[in-house]
Write an enzyme that holds these catalytic residues in place. Structure first.
Site, PDB file in Angstrom:
ATOM      1  N   ASP A   6       0.871  -1.191   0.000  1.00 19.30           N
ATOM      2  CA  ASP A   6       0.000   0.000   0.000  1.00 19.30           C
ATOM      3  C   ASP A   6       0.903   1.235   0.000  1.00 19.30           C
ATOM      4  O   ASP A   6       1.745   1.399   0.879  1.00 19.30           O
ATOM      5  CB  ASP A   6      -0.885  -0.027   1.262  1.00 19.30           C
ATOM      6  N   GLU A 101      -2.857  -0.077  -4.115  1.00 17.01           N
ATOM      7  CA  GLU A 101      -2.719  -1.306  -3.326  1.00 17.01           C
ATOM      8  C   GLU A 101      -2.675  -2.531  -4.220  1.00 17.01           C
ATOM      9  O   GLU A 101      -3.436  -2.610  -5.190  1.00 17.01           O
ATOM     10  CB  GLU A 101      -3.968  -1.507  -2.473  1.00 17.01           C
TER      11      GLU A 101
END
Ligand code: TTP
Ligand code: MG
Length: 401
Positions: A6, A101
């Site tokens: 992320d 992500e």
């Protein structure tokens, strides 16, 4: 073993990297409109109280030295694509989960998770001057939670024997699928954390929540049965086109039809719990010529107003209304399963309750029982003719002749 990557303060980090004057400063990325909100902010801004979702006025109030930067989606999608592409050079087992992500299956790699994280972080930093956080665990749920613990520039590896202690350290709301309403309901049942969920027991949870009870119980045990790349949707797109009854329809009438078709597409997306990112508009003329163009949004949506806005922009770019438009088609693709997105951070209000009310009225009284006033201008109201046979894996494109 799975890794969740992320990016840290993604949009803000990209802005800092492209303007060294901003480096390390409190900055917030906002939209272009007057009444815009903060889509994200740098960690320096977060330390001073700025939060995603604040209006720019609120943000400046808590942090007067904040630099506001109007977001540039092209930059972010470019960096995102490059990073995701790079990940697939390490292993093909990559699931792009959102703009910043991804889940990566590490099982087939020749090196350990820590080396993987080091290699990836170094590459991304060298190439883009931005950092990311990586969580590693036995499943997506644990990997995702692990990616959050040492942000920014973090790395966290949860081993099998650490799972229970690890998940017990989070609030219920941090768990996947537990929103504030469900958390409140659980609190009222005396459940405040995952240990309480386990103690409550699977059977009792199933009695209250049906199948979701089992899901909650499993999550409280750190179990999440899905591997990266397994959750691809079987449907690639949802499309709807409509042949107009009017000869030489005016531009305004075309807009009305476009709204109607957008509503039909998004209604089907919501019904089948799908959201998508790419909108394609197809315009056909009476002489059988046609044009089509697509646009990819920086977010997933199932909302009529997003799909309509995008198709309207496309219409204004490609259509030649003087050429007697006969058919308009809108398709939503880049789909995500089991996700209905009613609003996003750029919206001024939360549309969820409005769409839910409209959809339930139409379900009860027939499609198009309630619709936009301007759709009533259309001679053909096609929602009445949507095939009842449509399923996510069935007919993907419906032309209302
Ligand atoms: P996030 O990963 O949720 O946030 P972030 O990367 O900015 O910060 P963090 O370090 O906590 O991960 O979202 C990724 C990007 O998506 C974010 O930079 C801006 C954008 N975004 C929106 O446009 N709307 C939203 O509602 C959210 C949450 C994010
Ligand atoms: Mg992020």
């Amino acid at each position: 073993m799975l890794a969740c990557l992320d990016m840290d303060a993604f949009f803000a980090s990209v802005e800092e990297a492209s303007n060294p004057k901003l480096k390390g400063k409190p900055i917030a990325v906002i939209g272009a409109k007057e009444r815009t909100v903060v889509t994200t902010c740098s960690y320096a801004a977060r330390r001073l109280g700025v939060k995603t979702g604040m209006s720019k006025f609120e943000a400046l109030k808590v942090c007067p030295q904040l630099t506001l930067v109007v977001g540039n989606n092209r930059k972010y999608t470019y960096v995102s694509k490059e990073i995701m592409q790079y990940l697939t050079t390490i292993t093909p087992d990559v699931e792009v989960y959102s703009i910043d992500e991804a889940f990566i299956n590490l099982d087939s790699l020749d090196f350990d998770p820590e080396s993987f994280a080091y290699i990836v972080k170094t590459h991304i930093y060298k190439k883009f001057k931005i950092t990311c956080s990586i969580g590693v665990g036995p499943n997506k749920f644990i990997a995702k939670l692990a990616s959050t613990v040492f942000k920014p520039d973090g790395y966290c590896f949860i081993k099998d024997n650490e799972i229970i202690n690890f998940i017990d350290s989070f609030e219920l709301k941090a768990l996947w699928g537990i929103g504030s309403r469900l958390a409140k309901k659980l609190n009222n049942m005396g459940i405040f954390n995952t240990a309480d969920l386990r103690a409550y027991g699977k059977e009792k949870l199933c009695k209250v929540f049906g199948k979701n009870g089992e899901y909650l119980y499993k999550m409280a045990c750190g179990v999440y049965e899905e591997l990266a790349n397994k959750k691809k949707t079987s449907v690639k797109s949802i499309g709807h086109s409509m042949t107009l009854l009017e000869n030489n329809p005016s531009v305004d009438r075309c807009y009305n039809y476009l709204l109607q078709v957008s509503e039909m597409v998004s209604n089907r997306a919501r019904t089948h719990k799908l959201s998508g990112k790419t909108i394609c508009l197809c315009v056909r003329y009476a002489n059988f010529e046609g044009v089509a163009k697509r646009y990819t949004l920086p977010f997933f949506t199932s909302a009529t107003h997003h799909i309509y806005d995008a198709s309207l922009d496309l219409f204004n770019q490609i259509a030649t209304p003087e050429k007697n438009i006969r058919q308009l088609g809108v398709t939503l693709s880049g789909l995500l399963e089991k996700t209905v997105m009613y609003s996003n951070i750029f919206d001024r209000k939360n549309w969820k309750s409005i769409y839910k009310a409209v959809d339930s009225i139409n379900k009860k009284f027939g499609s198009s029982a309630i619709t936009y006033a301007s759709v009533l201008n259309c001679e053909r109201r096609g929602a009445l003719t949507i095939s009842p046979a449509w399923k996510p894996s069935g007919i993907r494109y419906i032309n209302v002749k």
